[in-house]
Design an enzyme around this catalytic site. Structure first.
Site, PDB file in Angstrom:
ATOM      1  N   GLY A  64      55.887  68.100  96.368  1.00 50.14           N
ATOM      2  CA  GLY A  64      55.624  66.865  95.412  1.00 50.14           C
ATOM      3  C   GLY A  64      54.510  66.289  94.972  1.00 50.14           C
ATOM      4  N   CYS A  65      53.104  67.079  95.424  1.00 50.19           N
ATOM      5  CA  CYS A  65      51.825  66.479  95.291  1.00 50.19           C
ATOM      6  C   CYS A  65      51.736  67.199  94.181  1.00 50.19           C
ATOM      7  CB  CYS A  65      51.036  66.385  95.958  1.00 50.19           C
ATOM      8  SG  CYS A  65      50.886  65.874  97.537  1.00 50.19           S
ATOM      9  N   THR A  66      51.919  68.844  94.111  1.00 54.59           N
ATOM     10  CA  THR A  66      51.719  69.615  92.828  1.00 54.59           C
ATOM     11  C   THR A  66      52.261  68.823  91.211  1.00 54.59           C
ATOM     12  OG1 THR A  66      51.528  71.527  93.810  1.00 54.59           O
ATOM     13  CG2 THR A  66      52.318  71.712  91.991  1.00 54.59           C
ATOM     14  N   ALA A  91      50.534  66.173  89.691  1.00 54.18           N
ATOM     15  CA  ALA A  91      49.925  66.286  89.420  1.00 54.18           C
ATOM     16  C   ALA A  91      50.392  66.792  88.706  1.00 54.18           C
ATOM     17  CB  ALA A  91      48.838  66.968  90.354  1.00 54.18           C
TER      18      ALA A  91
END
Length: 149
Positions: A44-46, A49
């Site tokens: 999710g963070c990738t 970003a």
């Protein structure tokens, strides 16, 4: 205290992925997208970003600076930036000062296990340092669209 749109954004003084000092006052006169995320190089963070990376020029053209914040250290942030060619700084908030100031260090619950972690939240801060918008239901693959609309 929970931040609301119209509130002054908490000032912060922290270090980015290269150990450079970064603070809210660095962005006076610019709109700032200050996004908090749980962990470098997770799905999710990738996605979040990379969505911000892919739309970075559009964000700049509309006057937005972008800064990410997580409690990961500088080395982890550098690897994340290099792997995904992220064009914006990431704050290494290892002492939790920034996540605490913005109220995003919260109790989480996964599979019945309670633990403390960063709530994925984005604060849009105007050029005067006031919170303009707070996005707490982040769509990781369409986050720029949430910010600009």
């Amino acid at each position: 205290m929970t931040l609301q749109p119209g509130d002054p954004a908490p000032d912060f003084h922290a270090k980015d992925h290269d150990g450079n000092a970064i603070s809210l006052s660095d962005f006076k006169g610019k709109k700032l997208v200050l996004y908090f995320y749980p962990k470098d190089d997770t799905p999710g963070c990738t996605a979040q970003a990379c969505d911000l990376r892919d739309n970075y020029q559009q964000m700049l053209s509309q006057g937005y600076a972008t800064v990410g914040v997580s409690v990961d250290d500088e080395k982890s942030h550098r690897k994340f930036i290099e792997k995904y060619e992220l064009p914006f700084p990431l704050i290494a908030d290892t002492d939790h000062a920034v996540v605490d100031a913005y109220g995003v260090w919260v109790e989480k619950n996964m599979y019945g296990r309670k633990y403390m972690g960063t709530a994925r939240t984005t604060f849009v801060i105007d050029g005067e340092g006031k919170v303009e918008d707070i996005i707490s239901k982040v769509k990781t693959k369409a986050h720029t669209e949430q910010i600009l609309n």
